[in-house]
Every structure is written in structure tokens, then in C-alpha cells.
Design a protein around this motif. Structure first.
Motif, mmCIF file in Angstrom:
data_model
loop_
_atom_site.group_PDB
_atom_site.id
_atom_site.type_symbol
_atom_site.label_atom_id
_atom_site.label_comp_id
_atom_site.label_asym_id
_atom_site.label_seq_id
_atom_site.Cartn_x
_atom_site.Cartn_y
_atom_site.Cartn_z
ATOM 1 N N ASP A 167 0.948 -1.175 -0.007
ATOM 2 C CA ASP A 167 0.304 -0.085 -0.380
ATOM 3 C C ASP A 167 0.784 1.009 -0.223
ATOM 4 O O ASP A 167 0.522 1.747 -0.356
ATOM 5 N N THR A 168 2.375 1.058 0.442
ATOM 6 C CA THR A 168 2.954 1.823 0.543
ATOM 7 C C THR A 168 3.429 3.227 -1.285
ATOM 8 O O THR A 168 2.999 3.714 -1.236
ATOM 9 N N ASP A 169 3.726 1.612 -1.625
ATOM 10 C CA ASP A 169 3.635 2.234 -3.017
ATOM 11 C C ASP A 169 2.265 2.771 -3.493
ATOM 12 O O ASP A 169 3.009 3.458 -4.311
ATOM 13 N N LEU A 226 0.250 4.501 -2.324
ATOM 14 C CA LEU A 226 0.565 5.877 -1.651
ATOM 15 C C LEU A 226 1.041 6.846 -2.278
ATOM 16 O O LEU A 226 0.707 8.042 -2.586
ATOM 17 N N HIS A 227 2.695 6.828 -2.592
ATOM 18 C CA HIS A 227 3.573 7.294 -3.593
ATOM 19 C C HIS A 227 3.291 7.514 -4.759
ATOM 20 O O HIS A 227 3.405 8.191 -5.565
ATOM 21 N N ILE A 228 2.567 6.712 -5.453
ATOM 22 C CA ILE A 228 1.659 6.800 -6.791
ATOM 23 C C ILE A 228 0.351 7.627 -7.169
ATOM 24 O O ILE A 228 1.064 8.608 -7.335
ATOM 25 N N GLY A 229 0.025 7.463 -5.682
ATOM 26 C CA GLY A 229 -1.776 8.289 -5.808
ATOM 27 C C GLY A 229 -1.217 10.147 -5.882
ATOM 28 O O GLY A 229 -1.433 10.841 -6.435
ATOM 29 N N GLU A 230 0.781 10.377 -4.933
ATOM 30 C CA GLU A 230 0.804 11.519 -4.519
ATOM 31 C C GLU A 230 1.305 11.857 -6.140
ATOM 32 O O GLU A 230 1.863 13.425 -6.845
#
Ligand code: ADP
Length: 419
Positions: A201-203, A205-209
Motif C-alpha cells: 500500500d505504501t507504493d 500512496l506514493h503513486i497516488g501523490e
């Protein structure tokens, strides 16, 4: 409205609406072509049934949805497809994404079906389902969209005349800035679609940003988890707690299962062990549908006073093959979907308001038969499946489950969640 979403099937739409709701967006799901004005929500998910229809029809329906969402203020468009990238060389992911990019006057987007919570991860552009490559998973046998290639860069390249590329995990793990500069690099090389690796999920969140400025984002429901924060940072989305509880509808609860996916078969067995259950006899159905439907409705009503019931067509693969050989694959599917829809309608006419439905196509048939035009999204029952409440009168409490979602006791959990 902040995010306008177009989903290529009904349960996929509910899955995405669930994700956005959990991330603090007030979300509504619209079934089919929208009419009228949208209510005051942060996100709208338009549920199409466009995954396996001819590509030009999927494009036309998706463009109509996109135009309606833009007209009603959507700041970003999200095209949602299955986390197993269900598609064929003819489409529909590539053609729809290309048409939406043209419509939005944009020339770059991402494709990220990862959903780590349910075991769908992407590494070096290859999609894994649990511990195996997509092409080694049960998706290789899917009746309509068999997936024989796990390399999504290649899968998508066969669906678009444009260039496809990859943002690999070593970049993704460095965060949003690194990902955005990889996007710029790909764009400078004429690449229009970037598969983006994500294994946790951290990936996402980075992609979302990193996608904050893209007009179009495409993916499964997982890739949407990073979007709400972009709007929060811009002061457009207040911090919200849990979704407000859905209004209760009361009365007996019915489970309708038209899915024969592995997870559903386990759930059917668990429900049968606890509550009255009735299998739909497909041969009898083919002889006299109306009589059988009326019998099953009467049977269910006689039990519902005291406990929930299960009505199912779900069967083991060899039984399904036997039925398909006898009646034809599509004809058998349509016959069962119509019967389950007619049973739902008969029960609804007798006042039943709580339904748990297993199967993507089956859910589509039931929701259409009940004349439902939109769904309010409540709390999550299981990853990918929220409790929902229909708009309009009468109101129905529904849980729509895609075949492979949910644990062993999903049906009992869903009945408990639907008040
Ligand atoms: P899933 O989400 O598991 O793919 P769907 O509802 O989308 O479930 O699709 C299942 C399809 O299989 C439906 O068209 C349904 O009518 C059909 N089906 C269900 N039970 C049987 C059966 N016993 N024999 C043949 N087809 C079946």
C-alpha cells in the motif's frame, strides 16, 4: 465532485466506491447511464457493464460517462478495471483509456491494477495473484478474458497503437518525486501508458501523490487510495471519519449466489451448514422457468420468518462444464442470471429488502431487476465489498460480491452487516 470514476463492471464499481469511502470521500455509485444532477458527494462511480462488450461500445459508453462527470465538475477521471487486468487483445482497457485521454486532451496516463490487500501485486511490470504469476493463476481459465501473459506492458501494448512503458519498483519505492520524474522521462520518449509497479500500500500512496496532476488515472481499486490526500492538501476535502451508518431496512435476509468461483463455493458450503439452502436445478429451470422461480420464492418466504436463506446456482467446475456443454456457455449463464434476477424481483415484491449477491454478472442482473439506479456506500464488510443502500423507493440493503472476494463466513458476515 472531486473524482469522477468509470468502472467496467458492477462489483468492481462497488469495490472502488468502498476504497474511496474508506479513504474519507463521500462516494455514490450510479448504475448505468446517469441522468439528472449528482448529489453533494466527493466522488461518483459510474458502474458500466463494459468489460467484455465490443470495444467500440465500451468506448462509447465510457466517453458518455466521462462527459457527464466532467460536466458535473469532476476534477480528475479514474477508469477502474479488474485487479487481474481482465481484458483481451481486442480491449477493452487500451481502447477505453486511449479514448478517455483524447477526450480529456491529455497524452499520458498510468495503468496500475495492483491491490496488495487481496494479493494482487505488480513487479517489473508482471502481475502476481497471491504467490503466482497471473498467467499461472486460475485467471488463465477465465471463460471470457483468459489471461495468458503476466507482463502488463506487453498485454497493454497489444490493445493500443501507442507506446507502453514501465515505472519499476526501484523508482516507485523512492516516492512521489521520483515517480513523477519517471513519468516525465517516459512522456519525453513518446510513451502514453505507463504500467506502474506496486507491491504494497505504501507504493500505492506514493503513486497516488505522483498522479495528482494527471487528468486520467487508470487502475484497480487499490491505486485510488492515494488520491483523496491530493485533494485534502489543496483544502478541497475535509478530514472525515468513518462513513455514516446506512439507514436500516429491516426484515429477512436472502443470499443469492450465481458465482461458481472458488471462494464462493467455500462460502456456499459454510452457509448451507447453518441455514436453509435451495439449489437452482438448471435442467428443471430450462423446462419451466416461471414455475421453478415461483416455487423457490414461496419456499424462501416460508423460511424467512425465522432465519436467512441461501439460493444458489453455484457448482463445482465439472458440473458447470456439464451444464455449459448441454445448454451452451452463454445461454446457461444468461438463463441462470435471469432466474436469480426473477427470484430477487419476486422476493422484493413480497417485501424482502436485504440481499447478499455473489457474482459480478449475477449482481448486475439482480440490481437491474430491482430497478436500482444508485447506491449509497457504507462500511466495508470484507476487502473490496462494502455494505450498500439503494437510493429511491423502496430502499434495499445490498452486498454485491465479486466471485473471488470474501472469507469462508462472508455470507453470514454480510447478513449481519446489512441491517
Ligand atoms: P463471478 O464473479 O464468480 O465471475 P458471475 O456472476 O460474474 O460470477 O459469473 C458467473 C456466471 O456463471 C454467471 O453467468 C452465472 O449465471 C453462471 N453460472 C452460475 N452457476 C452456473 C452453473 N451451475 N452452470 C453454468 N453456469 C453457471
Amino acid at each position: 465532485m472531486l473524482v469522477g470514476c468509470i468502472a467496467d463492471d458492477f462489483t468492481g464499481a462497488t469495490d472502488l466506491a468502498n476504497t474511496l469511502t474508506r479513504c474519507g470521500m463521500r462516494t455514490m455509485q450510479i448504475i448505468g447511464e446517469p441522468t439528472g444532477l449528482p448529489p453533494d458527494t466527493d466522488a461518483i462511480v459510474i458502474a458500466l457493464k463494459s468489460r467484455t462488450i465490443p470495444a467500440h461500445e465500451a468506448v462509447a459508453q465510457s466517453l458518455a460517462a466521462c462527459r457527464w462527470l466532467k460536466q458535473h465538475g469532476a476534477r480528475q477521471i479514474y477508469f477502474k478495471y479488474c485487479s487481474t487486468f481482465d481484458s483481451t487483445d481486442k480491449g477493452n482497457i487500451g481502447p477505453v483509456a486511449d479514448a478517455l485521454l483524447d477526450e480529456l486532451g491529455s497524452d499520458f496516463t498510468i495503468a496500475c491494477p495492483a491491490f496488495p490487500e487481496t494479493g494482487r501485486t505488480i513487479y517489473m511490470g508482471h502481475l502476481f495473484v497471491g504467490q503466482v504469476l497471473l498467467s499461472d493463476s486460475s485467471m488463465r481459465h477465465h471463460p471470457l478474458t483468459p489471461m495468458h501473459d503476466s507482463n502488463l506492458v506487453n498485454v497493454l501494448a497489444r490493445q493500443t497503437p501507442h507506446k507502453t512503458g514501465l515505472v519499476a519498483h526501484d523508482v516507485v519505492k523512492q516516492g512521489a518525486k521520483a515517480i513523477a520524474s519517471a513519468f516525465a522521462d517516459l512522456q519525453s520518449r513518446g510513451i502514453r501508458h505507463a504500467i506502474v509497479d506496486a507491491i504494497e500500500d505504501t507504493d500505492l500512496l506514493h503513486i497516488g501523490e505522483a498522479v495528482a496532476k494527471l487528468a486520467l488515472v487508470t487502475g484497480g481499486s487499490g491505486a485510488a487510495i492515494g488520491l483523496p490526500e491530493n485533494f485534502r492538501k489543496r483544502g478541497l476535502l475535509p478530514k472525515r471519519r468513518k462513513p455514516k451508518p446506512l439507514a436500516p431496512v429491516g426484515g429477512g435476509g436472502v443470499v443469492l449466489s450465481g458465482s461458481s468461483s472458488a471462494a464462493t463455493l467455500v462460502q456456499v458450503a459454510a452457509m448451507k451448514a447453518k441455514y436453509p439452502a435451495r439449489a437452482i436445478d438448471v435442467v428443471e429451470l430450462s423446462v419451466n422457468k416461471d414455475k421453478l422461480v415461483a416455487e423457490i420464492v414461496a419456499w424462501a418466504l416460508s423460511k424467512l420468518q425465522s432465519c436467512p436463506v441461501l439460493i444458489y446456482a453455484s457448482a463445482l467446475p465439472d458440473k458447470v462444464s456439464e451444464i455449459q456443454l448441454r445448454f451452451g456457455r452463454e445461454q446457461a449463464g444468461a438463463m441462470i442470471e435471469n432466474a436469480i434476477a426473477a427470484i430477487a424481483k419476486g422476493l422484493a415484491q413480497a417485501g424482502v429488502r436485504r440481499f447478499v449477491v455473489a457474482g459480478g454478472e449475477t449482481s448486475g442482473a439482480v440490481v437491474s431487476a430491482l430497478g436500482i439506479k444508485g447506491l449509497e456506500i457504507g462500511a466495508q464488510i470484507s476487502p473490496g465489498v462494502p455494505a450498500t443502500l439503494s437510493y429511491g423507493e423502496p430502499r434495499y440493503a445490498l452486498a454485491l460480491k465479486s466471485g473471488n472476494f470474501g472469507g469462508t463466513d462472508f455470507f453470514a458476515e454480510a447478513l449481519e452487516a446489512l441491517k
